[in-house]
Design a protein around this motif. Structure first.
Motif, PDB file in Angstrom:
ATOM      1  N   ALA A  67      -8.677   2.266  -3.906  1.00 40.69           N
ATOM      2  CA  ALA A  67      -7.258   2.600  -3.898  1.00 40.69           C
ATOM      3  C   ALA A  67      -6.857   3.178  -5.242  1.00 40.69           C
ATOM      4  CB  ALA A  67      -6.408   1.375  -3.590  1.00 40.69           C
ATOM      5  N   ARG A  68      -5.999   4.138  -5.222  1.00 44.73           N
ATOM      6  CA  ARG A  68      -5.415   4.668  -6.456  1.00 44.73           C
ATOM      7  C   ARG A  68      -3.954   4.230  -6.493  1.00 44.73           C
ATOM      8  NH1 ARG A  68      -6.480   7.906 -10.550  1.00 44.73           N
ATOM      9  NH2 ARG A  68      -4.821   9.145 -11.504  1.00 44.73           N
ATOM     10  N   TRP A  69      -3.631   3.450  -7.516  1.00 50.45           N
ATOM     11  CA  TRP A  69      -2.270   2.954  -7.706  1.00 50.45           C
ATOM     12  C   TRP A  69      -1.467   4.072  -8.346  1.00 50.45           C
ATOM     13  CZ3 TRP A  69      -0.925  -1.902 -11.104  1.00 50.45           C
ATOM     14  CH2 TRP A  69       0.408  -2.267 -10.848  1.00 50.45           C
ATOM     15  N   ILE A 106       0.820  -1.218   0.000  1.00 51.17           N
ATOM     16  CA  ILE A 106       0.000   0.000   0.000  1.00 51.17           C
ATOM     17  C   ILE A 106       0.853   1.267   0.000  1.00 51.17           C
ATOM     18  CG2 ILE A 106      -2.000  -1.134   0.998  1.00 51.17           C
ATOM     19  CD1 ILE A 106      -1.337   0.185   3.664  1.00 51.17           C
ATOM     20  N   PHE A 107       2.165   1.095   0.038  1.00 50.17           N
ATOM     21  CA  PHE A 107       3.025   2.251  -0.200  1.00 50.17           C
ATOM     22  C   PHE A 107       2.851   2.754  -1.628  1.00 50.17           C
ATOM     23  CE2 PHE A 107       5.230   2.846   3.624  1.00 50.17           C
ATOM     24  CZ  PHE A 107       5.596   1.630   4.168  1.00 50.17           C
ATOM     25  N   GLU A 108       2.382   1.866  -2.519  1.00 49.67           N
ATOM     26  CA  GLU A 108       2.161   2.235  -3.909  1.00 49.67           C
ATOM     27  C   GLU A 108       0.779   2.856  -4.136  1.00 49.67           C
ATOM     28  OE1 GLU A 108       3.665  -0.826  -6.805  1.00 49.67           O
ATOM     29  OE2 GLU A 108       3.683  -2.057  -4.997  1.00 49.67           O
ATOM     30  N   ASP A 132      -2.317  -0.166   8.117  1.00 51.35           N
ATOM     31  CA  ASP A 132      -1.185  -0.935   8.628  1.00 51.35           C
ATOM     32  C   ASP A 132      -0.340  -1.300   7.424  1.00 51.35           C
ATOM     33  OD1 ASP A 132       0.614  -2.824   9.584  1.00 51.35           O
ATOM     34  OD2 ASP A 132      -0.818  -3.665  11.014  1.00 51.35           O
ATOM     35  N   ASN A 133       0.728  -0.546   7.217  1.00 50.34           N
ATOM     36  CA  ASN A 133       1.550  -0.755   6.032  1.00 50.34           C
ATOM     37  C   ASN A 133       2.204  -2.140   6.022  1.00 50.34           C
ATOM     38  OD1 ASN A 133       0.980   1.838   5.092  1.00 50.34           O
ATOM     39  ND2 ASN A 133       2.687   2.722   6.239  1.00 50.34           N
ATOM     40  N   SER A 134       2.506  -2.673   7.191  1.00 49.16           N
ATOM     41  CA  SER A 134       3.163  -3.978   7.259  1.00 49.16           C
ATOM     42  C   SER A 134       2.241  -5.112   6.810  1.00 49.16           C
ATOM     43  CB  SER A 134       3.666  -4.247   8.675  1.00 49.16           C
ATOM     44  OG  SER A 134       2.581  -4.405   9.571  1.00 49.16           O
ATOM     45  N   LYS A 135       0.922  -4.870   6.902  1.00 44.06           N
ATOM     46  CA  LYS A 135      -0.054  -5.880   6.497  1.00 44.06           C
ATOM     47  C   LYS A 135      -0.748  -5.522   5.191  1.00 44.06           C
ATOM     48  CE  LYS A 135      -1.081  -7.369  11.225  1.00 44.06           C
ATOM     49  NZ  LYS A 135      -2.137  -7.550  12.259  1.00 44.06           N
ATOM     50  N   ASN A 136      -0.346  -4.416   4.584  1.00 45.41           N
ATOM     51  CA  ASN A 136      -0.996  -3.940   3.345  1.00 45.41           C
ATOM     52  C   ASN A 136      -2.512  -3.876   3.520  1.00 45.41           C
ATOM     53  OD1 ASN A 136       1.434  -3.679   1.945  1.00 45.41           O
ATOM     54  ND2 ASN A 136       1.410  -5.845   1.373  1.00 45.41           N
ATOM     55  N   THR A 137      -2.930  -3.340   4.644  1.00 47.35           N
ATOM     56  CA  THR A 137      -4.344  -3.339   5.002  1.00 47.35           C
ATOM     57  C   THR A 137      -4.774  -1.962   5.490  1.00 47.35           C
ATOM     58  OG1 THR A 137      -4.281  -5.682   5.590  1.00 47.35           O
ATOM     59  CG2 THR A 137      -6.092  -4.397   6.485  1.00 47.35           C
ATOM     60  N   VAL A 138      -5.965  -1.576   5.076  1.00 41.83           N
ATOM     61  CA  VAL A 138      -6.605  -0.357   5.540  1.00 41.83           C
ATOM     62  C   VAL A 138      -7.871  -0.751   6.292  1.00 41.83           C
ATOM     63  CG1 VAL A 138      -7.803   1.739   4.818  1.00 41.83           C
ATOM     64  CG2 VAL A 138      -5.671   1.096   3.724  1.00 41.83           C
ATOM     65  N   TYR A 139      -8.159  -0.017   7.344  1.00 44.55           N
ATOM     66  CA  TYR A 139      -9.307  -0.334   8.194  1.00 44.55           C
ATOM     67  C   TYR A 139     -10.297   0.819   8.231  1.00 44.55           C
ATOM     68  CZ  TYR A 139      -5.994  -3.813   9.946  1.00 44.55           C
ATOM     69  OH  TYR A 139      -5.082  -4.841  10.046  1.00 44.55           O
ATOM     70  N   LEU A 140     -11.552   0.468   8.453  1.00 46.07           N
ATOM     71  CA  LEU A 140     -12.595   1.455   8.717  1.00 46.07           C
ATOM     72  C   LEU A 140     -13.236   1.074  10.045  1.00 46.07           C
ATOM     73  CD1 LEU A 140     -14.316   3.890   7.843  1.00 46.07           C
ATOM     74  CD2 LEU A 140     -15.869   2.262   6.733  1.00 46.07           C
ATOM     75  N   HIS A 141     -12.977   1.893  11.053  1.00 46.60           N
ATOM     76  CA  HIS A 141     -13.536   1.668  12.376  1.00 46.60           C
ATOM     77  C   HIS A 141     -14.823   2.484  12.474  1.00 46.60           C
ATOM     78  CE1 HIS A 141      -9.481   0.203  13.687  1.00 46.60           C
ATOM     79  NE2 HIS A 141      -9.092   1.089  12.786  1.00 46.60           N
TER      80      HIS A 141
END
Length: 117
Positions: free
Chosen positions: A97-99, A28-30, A72-81
């Motif tokens: 996501a925009r690549w 997800i850094f990309e 969480d960049n280490s898990k390539n995951t985005v969350y919605l709480h």
């Protein structure tokens, strides 16, 4: 190509909480930005909120103060709480996501959130 897979949807009572996850097939850094949209029956898809690569978030007025996006960049995951859920939050929630490199937009298949007693 980027695959986005949402999870965590379900049925919750008004006032309850849920956490949605969006797992990306690439780093997800990309991706910049990433975020969440939702679509209720009979309505157009609307923005819930976004998070950029620096961690800055932006929210729709209807969810501000109740929903939080994190990554969480280490898990390539985005969350919605989602907290203090209301029946009007009922919708299918889509990860976005925009690549950066190709300048292409990607969507997940969505996860259903139903807020009802």
């Amino acid at each position: 190509q980027v695959q986005l897979v949402e999870s965590g949807g379900g049925l919750v009572q008004p006032g309850g909480s849920l956490r949605l996850s969006c797992a990306a097939s690439r780093s997800i850094f990309e991706m910049n930005p990433m975020g969440w949209y939702r679509q209720a029956p009979g309505l157009e898809r609307e923005l819930v909120g976004t998070i950029n690569s620096g961690g800055t978030t932006n929210y729709a007025g209807s969810v501000k103060g109740r929903f939080t996006i994190s990554r969480d960049n280490s898990k390539n995951t985005v969350y919605l709480h989602m907290n203090s859920l209301k029946p009007e939050d009922t919708a299918v929630y889509y990860c976005y996501a925009r690549w950066i490199g190709p300048g292409a937009n990607y969507w997940g298949r969505g996860t259903q959130v139903t807020v009802s007693s």
